[in-house]
Scaffold this active site. Structure first.
Site, PDB file in Angstrom:
ATOM      1  CG  HIS A  72      42.890  32.256 -65.014  1.00 52.91           C
ATOM      2  ND1 HIS A  72      42.643  31.202 -65.629  1.00 52.91           N
ATOM      3  CD2 HIS A  72      42.231  32.064 -63.810  1.00 52.91           C
ATOM      4  CE1 HIS A  72      42.052  30.167 -64.961  1.00 52.91           C
ATOM      5  NE2 HIS A  72      41.813  30.682 -63.753  1.00 52.91           N
ATOM      6  CE1 TYR A 201      42.083  30.228 -74.536  1.00 49.05           C
ATOM      7  CE2 TYR A 201      40.527  30.148 -76.327  1.00 49.05           C
ATOM      8  CZ  TYR A 201      40.992  30.506 -75.141  1.00 49.05           C
ATOM      9  OH  TYR A 201      39.898  31.377 -74.595  1.00 49.05           O
ATOM     10  N   PRO A 293      33.522  31.812 -80.578  1.00 52.66           N
ATOM     11  CG  PRO A 293      32.697  29.654 -79.615  1.00 52.66           C
ATOM     12  CD  PRO A 293      32.657  30.738 -80.758  1.00 52.66           C
ATOM     13  CE1 TYR A 385      41.651  34.356 -74.612  1.00 52.41           C
ATOM     14  CE2 TYR A 385      42.125  34.986 -72.210  1.00 52.41           C
ATOM     15  CZ  TYR A 385      41.439  34.023 -73.201  1.00 52.41           C
ATOM     16  OH  TYR A 385      40.927  32.997 -72.803  1.00 52.41           O
TER      17      TYR A 385
HETATM   18  P1  RFL Z   1      21.579  36.912 -75.067  1.00 51.10           P
HETATM   19  O1  RFL Z   1      22.513  36.511 -73.951  1.00 51.10           O
HETATM   20  O2  RFL Z   1      21.261  36.206 -76.178  1.00 51.10           O
HETATM   21  O3  RFL Z   1      20.242  37.633 -74.538  1.00 51.10           O
HETATM   22  C1  RFL Z   1      19.192  38.114 -75.154  1.00 51.10           C
HETATM   23  C2  RFL Z   1      17.953  37.937 -74.439  1.00 51.10           C
HETATM   24  O4  RFL Z   1      16.917  38.360 -75.178  1.00 51.10           O
HETATM   25  C3  RFL Z   1      15.778  37.756 -75.090  1.00 51.10           C
HETATM   26  N1  RFL Z   1      15.092  37.767 -76.329  1.00 51.10           N
HETATM   27  C4  RFL Z   1      13.830  38.474 -76.355  1.00 51.10           C
HETATM   28  N2  RFL Z   1      13.314  39.289 -75.288  1.00 51.10           N
HETATM   29  C5  RFL Z   1      12.145  39.859 -75.679  1.00 51.10           C
HETATM   30  N3  RFL Z   1      11.286  39.778 -76.788  1.00 51.10           N
HETATM   31  C6  RFL Z   1      12.116  39.302 -77.884  1.00 51.10           C
HETATM   32  N4  RFL Z   1      11.675  39.186 -79.065  1.00 51.10           N
HETATM   33  C7  RFL Z   1      13.329  38.426 -77.475  1.00 51.10           C
HETATM   34  N5  RFL Z   1      14.089  37.812 -78.222  1.00 51.10           N
HETATM   35  C8  RFL Z   1      15.243  37.413 -77.538  1.00 51.10           C
HETATM   36  C9  RFL Z   1      16.452  36.243 -74.920  1.00 51.10           C
HETATM   37  O5  RFL Z   1      15.358  35.490 -74.468  1.00 51.10           O
HETATM   38  C10 RFL Z   1      17.808  36.646 -74.189  1.00 51.10           C
HETATM   39  O6  RFL Z   1      17.323  36.357 -72.658  1.00 51.10           O
HETATM   40  O7  RFL Z   1      22.355  38.447 -75.779  1.00 51.10           O
HETATM   41  P2  RFL Z   1      23.268  39.412 -75.013  1.00 51.10           P
HETATM   42  O8  RFL Z   1      22.560  39.877 -73.462  1.00 51.10           O
HETATM   43  O9  RFL Z   1      23.710  40.591 -75.853  1.00 51.10           O
HETATM   44  O10 RFL Z   1      24.619  38.820 -74.581  1.00 51.10           O
HETATM   45  C11 RFL Z   1      25.658  38.284 -75.284  1.00 51.10           C
HETATM   46  C12 RFL Z   1      26.141  36.927 -74.597  1.00 51.10           C
HETATM   47  O11 RFL Z   1      25.384  36.142 -74.313  1.00 51.10           O
HETATM   48  C13 RFL Z   1      27.197  36.160 -75.778  1.00 51.10           C
HETATM   49  O12 RFL Z   1      27.817  37.279 -76.589  1.00 51.10           O
HETATM   50  C14 RFL Z   1      28.276  35.392 -75.034  1.00 51.10           C
HETATM   51  O13 RFL Z   1      27.474  34.164 -74.300  1.00 51.10           O
HETATM   52  C15 RFL Z   1      29.166  34.694 -76.031  1.00 51.10           C
HETATM   53  N6  RFL Z   1      30.043  33.683 -75.520  1.00 51.10           N
HETATM   54  C16 RFL Z   1      31.303  34.099 -74.973  1.00 51.10           C
HETATM   55  N7  RFL Z   1      31.309  35.439 -74.774  1.00 51.10           N
HETATM   56  C17 RFL Z   1      32.541  35.892 -73.918  1.00 51.10           C
HETATM   57  O14 RFL Z   1      32.784  37.027 -73.901  1.00 51.10           O
HETATM   58  N8  RFL Z   1      33.462  34.804 -73.517  1.00 51.10           N
HETATM   59  C18 RFL Z   1      33.284  33.495 -73.677  1.00 51.10           C
HETATM   60  O15 RFL Z   1      34.105  32.675 -73.220  1.00 51.10           O
HETATM   61  C19 RFL Z   1      32.197  32.928 -74.257  1.00 51.10           C
HETATM   62  N9  RFL Z   1      31.774  31.785 -74.561  1.00 51.10           N
HETATM   63  C20 RFL Z   1      29.931  32.344 -75.766  1.00 51.10           C
HETATM   64  C21 RFL Z   1      30.685  31.221 -75.203  1.00 51.10           C
HETATM   65  C22 RFL Z   1      28.478  32.027 -76.370  1.00 51.10           C
HETATM   66  C23 RFL Z   1      28.445  30.684 -76.624  1.00 51.10           C
HETATM   67  N10 RFL Z   1      27.092  30.145 -77.179  1.00 51.10           N
HETATM   68  C24 RFL Z   1      26.349  28.969 -76.712  1.00 51.10           C
HETATM   69  C25 RFL Z   1      26.536  31.184 -78.125  1.00 51.10           C
HETATM   70  C26 RFL Z   1      30.552  30.016 -75.500  1.00 51.10           C
HETATM   71  C27 RFL Z   1      29.409  29.544 -76.202  1.00 51.10           C
HETATM   72  C28 RFL Z   1      29.249  28.175 -76.286  1.00 51.10           C
HETATM   73  C1  PHB Z   2      34.155  28.973 -71.730  1.00 55.91           C
HETATM   74  O1  PHB Z   2      34.778  28.974 -70.531  1.00 55.91           O
HETATM   75  O2  PHB Z   2      33.029  28.906 -71.956  1.00 55.91           O
HETATM   76  C2  PHB Z   2      35.160  29.870 -72.702  1.00 55.91           C
HETATM   77  C3  PHB Z   2      36.290  30.208 -72.398  1.00 55.91           C
HETATM   78  C4  PHB Z   2      37.231  30.639 -73.183  1.00 55.91           C
HETATM   79  C5  PHB Z   2      36.738  30.815 -74.849  1.00 55.91           C
HETATM   80  C6  PHB Z   2      35.466  30.339 -74.856  1.00 55.91           C
HETATM   81  C7  PHB Z   2      34.399  29.675 -74.020  1.00 55.91           C
HETATM   82  O3  PHB Z   2      37.550  31.543 -75.656  1.00 55.91           O
END
Ligand code: RFL
Ligand code: PHB
Length: 394
Positions: A72, A201, A293, A385
């Site tokens: 994009h 957005y 996020p 971004y």
């Molecule tokens: P994770 O993905 O939480 O993985 C951690 C893993 O550790 C396990 N765990 C354990 N394992 C062993 N022993 C224990 N005691 C444990 N406790 C936990 C868990 O089961 C899990 O598998 O962390 P990690 O790897 O640091 O990754 C981080 C990302 O997942 C997170 O920052 C992103 O998803 C955030 N996020 C977004 N990030 C972006 O860069 N762009 C986005 O567009 C974006 N959109 C989002 C998001 C997060 C969202 N939510 C639901 C939090 C949108 C949403 C809705």
């Molecule tokens: C997503 O696609 O989940 C998403 C994209 C952009 C954001 C947050 C979440 O800023």
């Protein structure tokens, strides 16, 4: 068991670090609390910065992303019903972002780990970290009713915000920084074509909305909702109706609706723990920091930490540069705080705040007016971004 690096958590941080270390000839074992299907079932991030894309290439896991991901060159903003395009590539000398879901990144990394023959243990419980300040740390855990022990040189805490690694650092040496926002995001995933080629957005008096996507046939939409809301009270119909309320007419008019594949509410939080290391333990990704996020930074900051830790460990094992170990936290945090700042800024700019005074609301309006009406303002949003550059490890 014995290995060089024990990685706790098989989310994107743990899997990417494991893959990069494996390819550099550094042995590692991943232990994960959940089963693989559960990890793959979590619908999260969708946007990869160019630095994250580059790191996935270096890890040798980019083939499907290059084939199926979408580059994009811009994003769009809407406020006061007005659509404002932002050309990422024009404002950043050609940089872009990649639309490729976290679920797919995770799947590619799991498959690569399997191909490399690297060892992972899923379904572990009662993980405990020991002797982190000594030269011989070890980790114990339970699996299938038995207690296991892995001896190692280093431990990478990649276990997310609710993991155990951060808790293993004595509280008197850490400081936590936190802001909890008084709202969450209700997300919906559907097999419908995205309403717009680019992400949109939206600031609206009824609350923020985001039109995102996973592919040309799969959309991801979000609505700002009060924390008191529950996902089960939102029928698909109610969600689509509210989204239409917040979109400008021409977008609402062409929104394709359909049954949801997933619907959930995520609270919004900013959080950082300092330092990100303690003896031979290094915290990586969500274990050390959380962003709201709005800036699409969470997964990208996790990749940023992995980038620094992987490069440092390579120099430690291949060039005996143990002096670099003490620099990890500081290097990682410099970039983390910039990501925190941008995510806070985007959240502040685009959401409705129920506790705002009339003055606060006017200032917020003037901020939007300024940033989206000025070349300098648009440039600062674009360069953050697409992702700020990494510092060199040397
Ligand atoms: P994770 O993905 O939480 O993985 C951690 C893993 O550790 C396990 N765990 C354990 N394992 C062993 N022993 C224990 N005691 C444990 N406790 C936990 C868990 O089961 C899990 O598998 O962390 P990690 O790897 O640091 O990754 C981080 C990302 O997942 C997170 O920052 C992103 O998803 C955030 N996020 C977004 N990030 C972006 O860069 N762009 C986005 O567009 C974006 N959109 C989002 C998001 C997060 C969202 N939510 C639901 C939090 C949108 C949403 C809705
Ligand atoms: C997503 O696609 O989940 C998403 C994209 C952009 C954001 C947050 C979440 O800023």
């Amino acid at each position: 068991m014995k290995t060089q690096v024990v990685i706790i958590g098989a989310g994107p941080s743990g899997l990417l670090l494991g893959q990069l270390l494996q390819r550099a000839g550094i042995s590692n074992i991943i232990i994960e609390r959940q089963m693989p299907e559960y990890v793959l079932g979590r619908i999260r991030a969708g946007i990869l910065e160019s630095g994250t894309v580059q790191l996935l290439r270096e890890a040798g896991v980019s083939a499907r992303m290059e084939a199926e991901g979408h580059v994009h060159e811009g994003v769009e903003f809407v406020f006061d019903g007005r659509r404002v395009p932002l050309s990422l590539s024009n404002l950043t000398a050609g940089k872009t972002v990649m639309v490729y879901g976290q679920t797919e990144v995770t799947r590619d990394l799991m498959e690569a780990r399997h191909r490399e023959g690297a060892y992972s243990i899923y379904g572990v419980g009662n993980v405990q970290l020991h002797e982190l300040k000594s030269a011989t740390p070890f980790v114990t855990f339970e699996v299938s009713g038995e207690i296991q022990r892995i001896d190692c040189d280093y431990v990478a805490g990649c276990d997310g915000f609710h993991g155990v690694s951060r808790q293993a650092i004595p509280q008197d040496i850490t400081r936590e920084y936190e802001r909890v926002y008084p709202f969450g995001w209700l997300g919906l995933l559907a097999d419908t074509p995205p309403v717009n080629p680019e992400l949109v957005y939206v600031h609206h008096a009824r609350g923020f909305a985001l039109c995102s996507q996973r592919s040309l046939t799969r959309s991801r939409y979000y609505l700002q909702v009060p924390l008191s809301e529950r996902a089960q009270d939102w029928s698909d119909e109610r969600f689509w109706g509210e989204l239409k309320n917040r979109l400008p007419q021409e977008l609402a008019g062409r929104l394709m609706t359909g049954p949801s594949l997933e619907k959930s509410i995520a609270p919004l939080r900013s959080f950082v723990v300092e330092p990100m290391q303690y003896g031979r333990l290094f915290l990586v990704g969500d274990a050390a920091h959380i962003v709201p996020p709005t800036g699409a930074k969470g997964l990208n900051l996790a990749a940023s930490d992995v980038n620094y830790l992987w490069r440092i460990l390579c120099k430690v094992y291949h060039e005996n540069r143990t002096d670099l170990l003490a620099t990890y936290s500081q290097m990682a945090l410099r970039r983390v705080w910039k990501g925190e700042r941008f995510s806070w800024f985007m959240t502040s700019l685009l959401h409705e705040f129920s506790d705002h005074s009339r003055f606060d609301a006017r200032i917020q309006q003037a901020e939007r007016d300024y940033y989206f009406g000025s070349h300098a303002g648009l440039t600062t949003i674009a360069e953050n971004y697409v992702g700020l550059p990494f510092d060199e490890v040397r």
